[in-house]
Design an enzyme around this catalytic site. Structure first.
Site, PDB file in Angstrom:
ATOM      1  N   PHE A 142      10.017  -8.367  15.900  1.00  0.00           N
ATOM      2  CA  PHE A 142       9.141  -9.487  15.568  1.00  0.00           C
ATOM      3  C   PHE A 142       9.341  -9.822  14.096  1.00  0.00           C
ATOM      4  O   PHE A 142       8.996  -9.028  13.221  1.00  0.00           O
ATOM      5  CB  PHE A 142       7.688  -9.074  15.849  1.00  0.00           C
ATOM      6  CG  PHE A 142       6.671 -10.169  15.654  1.00  0.00           C
ATOM      7  CD1 PHE A 142       6.602 -11.227  16.547  1.00  0.00           C
ATOM      8  CD2 PHE A 142       5.769 -10.126  14.609  1.00  0.00           C
ATOM      9  CE1 PHE A 142       5.648 -12.231  16.392  1.00  0.00           C
ATOM     10  CE2 PHE A 142       4.803 -11.128  14.439  1.00  0.00           C
ATOM     11  CZ  PHE A 142       4.746 -12.181  15.341  1.00  0.00           C
ATOM     12  N   GLY A 143       9.932 -10.985  13.815  1.00  0.00           N
ATOM     13  CA  GLY A 143      10.265 -11.339  12.430  1.00  0.00           C
ATOM     14  C   GLY A 143       9.205 -12.229  11.813  1.00  0.00           C
ATOM     15  O   GLY A 143       9.126 -13.420  12.114  1.00  0.00           O
TER      16      GLY A 143
ATOM     17  N   THR B  26       7.422 -11.032   8.265  1.00  0.00           N
ATOM     18  CA  THR B  26       7.433 -10.812   6.819  1.00  0.00           C
ATOM     19  C   THR B  26       8.726 -11.334   6.178  1.00  0.00           C
ATOM     20  O   THR B  26       9.807 -11.189   6.738  1.00  0.00           O
ATOM     21  CB  THR B  26       7.278  -9.305   6.518  1.00  0.00           C
ATOM     22  OG1 THR B  26       6.049  -8.874   7.086  1.00  0.00           O
ATOM     23  CG2 THR B  26       7.269  -9.023   5.028  1.00  0.00           C
TER      24      THR B  26
ATOM     25  N   ILE C  61      11.675  -5.481   9.068  1.00  0.00           N
ATOM     26  CA  ILE C  61      11.463  -5.759  10.485  1.00  0.00           C
ATOM     27  C   ILE C  61      11.876  -4.538  11.325  1.00  0.00           C
ATOM     28  O   ILE C  61      13.063  -4.186  11.378  1.00  0.00           O
ATOM     29  CB  ILE C  61      12.272  -7.003  10.935  1.00  0.00           C
ATOM     30  CG1 ILE C  61      11.997  -8.198   9.998  1.00  0.00           C
ATOM     31  CG2 ILE C  61      11.965  -7.342  12.395  1.00  0.00           C
ATOM     32  CD1 ILE C  61      10.535  -8.608   9.872  1.00  0.00           C
TER      33      ILE C  61
ATOM     34  N   HIS D 211      -0.411  24.292   2.747  1.00  0.00           N
ATOM     35  CA  HIS D 211       0.885  24.959   2.918  1.00  0.00           C
ATOM     36  C   HIS D 211       1.421  25.506   1.588  1.00  0.00           C
ATOM     37  O   HIS D 211       2.452  26.192   1.583  1.00  0.00           O
ATOM     38  CB  HIS D 211       1.918  23.997   3.509  1.00  0.00           C
ATOM     39  CG  HIS D 211       1.841  23.835   5.001  1.00  0.00           C
ATOM     40  ND1 HIS D 211       0.843  23.138   5.620  1.00  0.00           N
ATOM     41  CD2 HIS D 211       2.634  24.306   5.995  1.00  0.00           C
ATOM     42  CE1 HIS D 211       1.036  23.165   6.934  1.00  0.00           C
ATOM     43  NE2 HIS D 211       2.104  23.868   7.183  1.00  0.00           N
TER      44      HIS D 211
ATOM     45  N   GLY E 292       3.439  26.052  -1.734  1.00  0.00           N
ATOM     46  CA  GLY E 292       4.818  25.724  -2.095  1.00  0.00           C
ATOM     47  C   GLY E 292       5.671  25.364  -0.890  1.00  0.00           C
ATOM     48  O   GLY E 292       6.555  24.508  -0.969  1.00  0.00           O
TER      49      GLY E 292
ATOM     50  N   GLU F 177       1.627  -3.999   8.499  1.00  0.00           N
ATOM     51  CA  GLU F 177       0.746  -4.741   9.403  1.00  0.00           C
ATOM     52  C   GLU F 177      -0.672  -4.907   8.844  1.00  0.00           C
ATOM     53  O   GLU F 177      -1.658  -4.627   9.504  1.00  0.00           O
ATOM     54  CB  GLU F 177       0.705  -4.092  10.788  1.00  0.00           C
ATOM     55  CG  GLU F 177       2.056  -4.242  11.491  1.00  0.00           C
ATOM     56  CD  GLU F 177       1.976  -3.989  12.980  1.00  0.00           C
ATOM     57  OE1 GLU F 177       1.078  -4.547  13.628  1.00  0.00           O
ATOM     58  OE2 GLU F 177       2.813  -3.227  13.477  1.00  0.00           O
TER      59      GLU F 177
ATOM     60  N   SER G 243      -4.235  -2.072   3.252  1.00  0.00           N
ATOM     61  CA  SER G 243      -5.648  -1.677   3.194  1.00  0.00           C
ATOM     62  C   SER G 243      -6.460  -2.711   2.417  1.00  0.00           C
ATOM     63  O   SER G 243      -7.619  -2.977   2.733  1.00  0.00           O
ATOM     64  CB  SER G 243      -5.788  -0.297   2.543  1.00  0.00           C
ATOM     65  OG  SER G 243      -5.221   0.677   3.387  1.00  0.00           O
ATOM     66  N   GLU G 244      -5.824  -3.295   1.404  1.00  0.00           N
ATOM     67  CA  GLU G 244      -6.525  -4.280   0.582  1.00  0.00           C
ATOM     68  C   GLU G 244      -6.854  -5.535   1.398  1.00  0.00           C
ATOM     69  O   GLU G 244      -7.975  -6.041   1.351  1.00  0.00           O
ATOM     70  CB  GLU G 244      -5.669  -4.649  -0.644  1.00  0.00           C
ATOM     71  CG  GLU G 244      -5.503  -3.505  -1.658  1.00  0.00           C
ATOM     72  CD  GLU G 244      -4.542  -2.404  -1.201  1.00  0.00           C
ATOM     73  OE1 GLU G 244      -3.766  -2.620  -0.252  1.00  0.00           O
ATOM     74  OE2 GLU G 244      -4.586  -1.304  -1.784  1.00  0.00           O
TER      75      GLU G 244
END
Lengths: 388, 253
Positions: free
Chosen positions: A125-126, A128, A159, A344, A346, A369, A372-373
């Site tokens: 799906f193009g 961006t 993509i 974990h 090192g 997609e 967050s902003e």
């Protein structure tokens, strides 16, 4: 009617079978594929054989005819083990198959969908572009009508599945004119691989999702017949929004799976590792971290499943919940991979350890997609922050 | 060719922390994960392979509580035709003879060629239900099958013996065949199969009192700690040498 938090039987079975598949087929090869940055056609075919492509499509197109809840559970379980394969599944279903199924003509559906559900071919799906990320209105790719053809010019970036050896084509959004209100008119076109003027190139040196393919798409006087238009002229903007709304559910599932995978690795490791003569999972500072992770994951799961349930009920407010679920799940994943690497010590810094891969793979989820902003802006607008 | 596959829901105990319930006759189930008994999964796959070759129906039979439906539905998703679940009032009250009697009661009138079971259940380890079932039904049985070539009227099966020996048998249908792990490669349930499983029938029957119990479970318990493991001290060479000595003395090298 009482409130019911049990998953339906088909989703429970989906979790069992996909977990078994992910542990048996993906985990043994995930690290090597990641290190070599290699897309695996064999694994993609196996995922297709299992039925992971087209979970929600009717059987006549090669799908399984299940609902969205089992699909979301499947993406969660794949991503619990490997973000790259989770990306291949989520992108192919939500971004590749989805638009053709939801907006395509019957002819387009019959032509493409049966090939896309086997795992032998993928679709991209193009949307961006180099200069249009969060500001999707800034896209510059154009399509101009010439007789019974459209001539596409422009380029797309980041993509997923655009340039695998098994890519069948892509859905490309282009500006096709100006609407009566003065805004750009967008239309989507189905462009097959091999169409003259269309070129797809793989992007290298990614930090995350290294065994999933991310591509740049170039359209240079690329001509497609008018029958390649997806839906009607001018529907491209609506199609894009609708696809991204649903896509947020599957990115949320990737965040949830990633968070669960991080907790599972952390628990396993801290119950084997001894320091000061004690298993480190029994130190309160560590135990409380994992308790917090457990609570956050359960919280995220409930939000995501509710969003998915709203979608399955056909309720429009699912879009807001999908934005919240994608935002929350990806940030819970951020905190969980961060804790998991810390637990974990090192060893968590070494690429020989799976937790390092989860740490890298997580980061995309806060960006792709809908950053967050942008999601916070969507939510803030919805609750009325700007209505003053 | 029609077959019946007997499956059992068992706890995964390999990595779990086990706790014995207060009646000393069962495990605390709260934090356990349950799954199909491993050998039964191979038995199911063997039936599915036969179905692919010869056609016919596969009936799943399981004795267990309602939660057993989870493993039954997975078997239906893999391609089994229908299922019968026999609900006991209390699993801990059943011995292998009672389980075999309950199953025999349900399957004796069915049209079948082969009854498959796993060769052993991972929870109680009795290895008795399959062969007892054959005796009750008065049909042939082959246990611990590691290879199988089926024909229309009978099958050739190989059993694994100690010391690297194999034994080959012919068996006529109807027969009970108990299956060892490793005989085949169990498939994953396909997602289309999951969809189809939802419309397949699980017939639920209450267990009848067959009065057949032969042994009584007194208690389950953790044995007292035995002799400690031998810790081999020293540098890598010394440890390697000592390890080889031990392995040689046990006939393993």
């Amino acid at each position: 009617m009482s409130l019911n938090y049990d998953l339906p039987d088909d989703a429970v079975m989906m979790r069992n079978t996909v977990r078994e598949f992910a542990e048996g087929e993906i985990r043994p090869v995930a690290m090597e594929l990641d290190q070599k940055a290699e897309f695996s056609p064999e694994l993609t075919k196996k995922m297709g054989d299992l039925g992971l492509f087209g979970v929600f499509l009717p059987e006549k197109y090669g799908g399984a005819g299940l609902g969205y809840i089992p699909y979301i559970v499947a993406v969660e379980e794949i991503s619990r083990v490997d973000g790259s394969q989770g990306a291949t599944v989520a992108a192919h279903n939500s971004l590749g198959i989805g638009p053709i199924y939801y907006f395509g003509t019957e002819e387009q559906r019959e032509k493409y969908l049966p090939q896309l559900t086997t795992g032998e071919k993928v679709w991209a799906f193009g949307l961006t572009e180099p200069d249009a990320g969060s500001d999707a209105g800034g896209t510059k790719t154009t399509a101009v009508k010439d007789g019974d053809e459209w001539v596409i010019n422009g380029s797309k970036i980041f993509i997923t599945n655009g340039s695998t050896p098994y890519s069948l084509g892509c859905t490309a959004q282009a500006v096709t004119g100006t609407r009566s209100d003065g805004k750009k008119e967008y239309t989507c076109f189905l462009v097959e691989q091999g169409t003259p003027g269309f070129k797809a190139e793989t992007m290298h040196n990614k930090m995350m999702w290294r065994s999933s393919i991310t591509s740049e798409l170039y359209f240079d006087d690329c001509r497609v017949h008018e029958s390649a238009m997806l839906g009607e002229r001018g529907e491209g903007f609506h199609q894009m929004l609708d696809t991204l709304d649903k896509g947020r559910l599957s990115i949320g599932a990737m965040g949830l799976g990633c968070a669960q995978g991080a907790l599972d690795l952390a628990l396993k490791y801290t119950k084997q590792r001894k320091q000061f003569g004690k298993y480190i999972s029994t130190f309160q500072v560590n135990a409380f971290k994992m308790a917090d992770m457990f609570v956050e994951i359960e919280n995220a799961r409930n939000l995501l499943y509710k969003a998915t349930w709203l979608y399955e009920q056909g309720r429009k407010e699912y879009k807001l919940w999908a934005s919240m679920a994608k935002l929350h799940c990806s940030e819970v994943a951020y905190r969980c991979v961060n804790h998991a690497v810390q637990l974990h010590g090192g060893y968590g810094l070494m690429e020989e350890n799976e937790v390092a891969r989860l740490y890298r793979d997580q980061k995309l989820l806060e960006i792709g997609e809908g950053t967050s902003e942008i999601l916070r802006w969507v939510i803030a607008r919805r609750i009325g922050c700007y209505d003053v | 060719m029609n077959s019946i596959v007997c499956i059992k829901r068992v706890p995964e105990t390999a990595e779990a922390t086990l706790k014995i319930a207060s009646d000393n006759r069962r495990l605390e189930e709260e934090n356990l994960v349950f799954a199909i008994n491993e050998a039964d999964n191979y038995a199911l796959e063997q039936a599915l392979l036969l179905q692919e070759e010869f056609g016919g129906d596969i009936t799943i039979v399981s004795v267990g509580p309602e939660k057993t439906d989870e493993i039954i539905r997975m078997a239906l998703a893999k391609g089994a035709t229908s299922a019968i679940r026999i609900t006991p009032t209390d699993m801990a009250e059943l011995d292998p003879f009672a389980v075999a009697s309950l199953i025999a009661n349900e399957v004796e009138d069915l049209d079948y060629d082969i009854i498959f079971t796993g060769c052993v259940a991972s929870d109680d380890g009795f290895s008795q239900v399959g062969v007892t079932l054959a005796e009750i039904l008065g049909i042939e049985h082959i246990s611990m099958t590691i290879e199988m070539e089926a024909g229309e009227d009978g099958a050739t099966v190989n059993r694994e013996l100690e010391g690297g020996l194999m034994a080959k048998y012919d068996v006529k249908y109807p027969a009970v065949v108990t299956i060892q792990t490793g005989i085949n490669e169990p498939r994953y349930a396909s997602i289309l199969g999951i969809k189809r499983a939802s419309s397949k029938e699980i017939r639920v029957v209450d267990s009848v009192d067959i009065g057949g119990k032969r042994v009584n479970l007194e208690k389950i318990y953790f044995p007292p700690p035995g002799k400690m493991a031998e810790i081999i001290e020293g540098g890598p060479d010394a440890v390697a040498e000592k390890t080889c000595e031990i392995l040689k003395s046990k006939g393993l090298l």
